[in-house]
Motif scaffolding. Structure first.
Motif, PDB file in Angstrom:
ATOM      1  N   ARG A  52     -10.640  -4.552   2.756  1.00  0.00           N
ATOM      2  CA  ARG A  52      -9.928  -5.272   2.004  1.00  0.00           C
ATOM      3  C   ARG A  52      -8.090  -4.406   1.176  1.00  0.00           C
ATOM      4  NH1 ARG A  52     -14.863  -8.073   0.790  1.00  0.00           N
ATOM      5  NH2 ARG A  52     -15.433  -9.824   2.254  1.00  0.00           N
ATOM      6  N   PHE A  53      -9.183  -3.788   0.378  1.00  0.00           N
ATOM      7  CA  PHE A  53      -8.232  -2.851   0.012  1.00  0.00           C
ATOM      8  C   PHE A  53      -7.129  -2.281   1.356  1.00  0.00           C
ATOM      9  CE2 PHE A  53      -7.013   2.013  -1.044  1.00  0.00           C
ATOM     10  CZ  PHE A  53      -6.492   1.533  -2.198  1.00  0.00           C
ATOM     11  N   PHE A  54      -7.295  -1.833   1.941  1.00  0.00           N
ATOM     12  CA  PHE A  54      -6.839  -1.630   2.768  1.00  0.00           C
ATOM     13  C   PHE A  54      -5.925  -1.898   3.491  1.00  0.00           C
ATOM     14  CE2 PHE A  54      -9.433   2.670   2.517  1.00  0.00           C
ATOM     15  CZ  PHE A  54      -8.470   3.637   2.392  1.00  0.00           C
ATOM     16  N   THR A  55      -6.709  -2.817   4.242  1.00  0.00           N
ATOM     17  CA  THR A  55      -5.901  -4.387   4.745  1.00  0.00           C
ATOM     18  C   THR A  55      -5.052  -4.371   4.001  1.00  0.00           C
ATOM     19  OG1 THR A  55      -7.216  -4.612   5.917  1.00  0.00           O
ATOM     20  CG2 THR A  55      -5.646  -6.537   5.511  1.00  0.00           C
ATOM     21  N   ALA A  56      -5.317  -5.050   2.521  1.00  0.00           N
ATOM     22  CA  ALA A  56      -4.282  -5.271   1.700  1.00  0.00           C
ATOM     23  C   ALA A  56      -2.989  -4.454   1.824  1.00  0.00           C
ATOM     24  CB  ALA A  56      -4.359  -5.954   0.597  1.00  0.00           C
ATOM     25  N   LEU A  57      -2.993  -2.879   1.271  1.00  0.00           N
ATOM     26  CA  LEU A  57      -2.256  -2.078   1.358  1.00  0.00           C
ATOM     27  C   LEU A  57      -1.132  -1.379   2.433  1.00  0.00           C
ATOM     28  CD1 LEU A  57      -0.781   0.025  -0.084  1.00  0.00           C
ATOM     29  CD2 LEU A  57      -2.459   1.373   0.907  1.00  0.00           C
TER      30      LEU A  57
END
Length: 366
Positions: free
Chosen positions: A267-272
């Motif tokens: 989720r973090f890398f996708t959101a980034l």
């Protein structure tokens, strides 16, 4: 994140044969096969993965044993120490401050931490924030000098440890990985905001995008809060595995202290990459890379963000982390796929490490 997971449903009506898609569904899952091989062929205690497709559907995988002493199962999407993935979180906070006009990427370290960075061939008046985030500062890596003294370390103590050694090269002339860079980046965050790095990460990233299983351990907290596989350390190939799950992670601080799950990292890398954490200008700076063959052929390093080539073409963006007890690899693609893999011992064999990375490639390319 993950490559799409296809679920084929065969329907038999009036004696008709099931459609070919049903047979495809029966084939062994390639991600599961990869994790099984890491456990059964390479001898790792446990392996976990979470894979997300373009539509946001998440699938979790486990292999091996979560606790060698009790034989307990590996908890699905269990928490692990994510090591240097912490650097991407730190870099995001710094770049948010850049976007707010509170930090200058090409300002010197001395602008924010006057007089702190001095040593043989080392001068904070000539090292920029950008060079910290991109590992082009020439600063010595303090983790080379830690030894076996596992205890609480104040961030400035870590910096002082590095400054006792000579600079590796003149700032901006070379790339070389150094955890010292990110401890200084964390100190800049605290100096500029007047709050702890943990508070800034919580407000600016964790709460903002709803990471429910990610946190920066408080001082003195050697535990992992939620269900997790035990982490192990091996002195050398063939040596006994030692449980190192509980440890003071302060020696990693802004460079490697955080705890998370594979799905939260997805989720973090996708959101980034989707622009939910940084303005377009700062995200573009983060994705401006230099060669970093230290990580493998074709790998490039941005500002706390690593691009790795995919066997099916293109690249994925992430970081990876290594800490006693856990090794993590993964990231996301620009079209919304993501995959992260964790194993519960640091592979000493480079070939095994490549197979861990291979599972990520498999998940994103299938």
């Amino acid at each position: 994140m993950p490559a799409a997971v296809a679920v084929a449903v065969g329907v038999m009506a009036m004696g008709a044969l099931a459609p070919p898609a049903a047979f495809a569904a029966a084939r062994p899952d390639t991600v599961q096969q990869g994790l099984n091989a890491l456990v059964h062929s390479d001898g790792l205690p446990a392996a976990l993965a979470s894979v997300k497709d373009r539509e946001g559907r998440m699938r979790h995988y486990t292999a091996g044993v979560g606790d060698l002493a009790t034989g307990a199962k590996v908890p699905k999407d269990g928490q692990v120490r994510i090591g240097s993935n912490t650097k991407t979180f730190t870099a995001v906070v710094v770049l948010q401050l850049v976007g707010e006009g509170k930090v200058g990427l090409d300002a010197t370290v001395d602008t924010y931490l006057p007089g702190l960075v001095r040593g043989e061939g080392i001068d904070g008046r000539h090292i920029t924030v950008r060079q910290l985030l991109q590992h082009t500062s020439g600063l010595p890596n303090y983790t080379k000098y830690l030894g076996d003294d596992v205890r609480y370390y104040d961030p400035r103590e870590l910096v002082d440890m590095a400054l006792q050694h000579k600079a590796g090269f003149d700032p901006g002339t070379k790339w070389e990985y150094s955890n010292t860079n990110y401890v200084l980046a964390g100190l800049i965050v605290q100096k500029v905001t007047g709050r702890s790095l943990a508070e800034e990460m919580e407000q600016r990233i964790i709460k903002r995008i709803g990471l429910r299983h990610t946190y920066f351990p408080a001082r003195g907290d050697a535990t992992i809060r939620e269900p997790h596989p035990q982490g192990y350390y091996q002195d050398s190939a063939g040596a006994p595995l030692r449980d190192v799950t509980e440890m003071d992670p302060s020696w990693g601080w802004a460079a490697g202290q955080m705890i998370s799950t594979n799905s939260d990292l997805d989720r973090f890398f996708t959101a980034l990459l989707a622009g939910r954490l940084l303005p377009a200008a700062q995200l573009a700076q983060m994705r401006t890379t230099v060669p970093a063959e230290y990580f493998g052929s074709g790998v490039r390093y941005g500002l706390g963000l690593v691009s790795r080539p995919l066997s099916c073409g293109g690249v994925y963006w992430g970081h990876g982390g290594s800490l006693p007890g856990y090794e993590t690899r993964g990231g996301a693609t620009d079209d919304g796929r993501a995959a992260n893999v964790a194993v519960t011992v640091q592979p000493a064999d480079e070939a095994v490490m490549k197979r861990v990375e291979g599972v990520v490639d498999t998940a994103l390319c299938r």
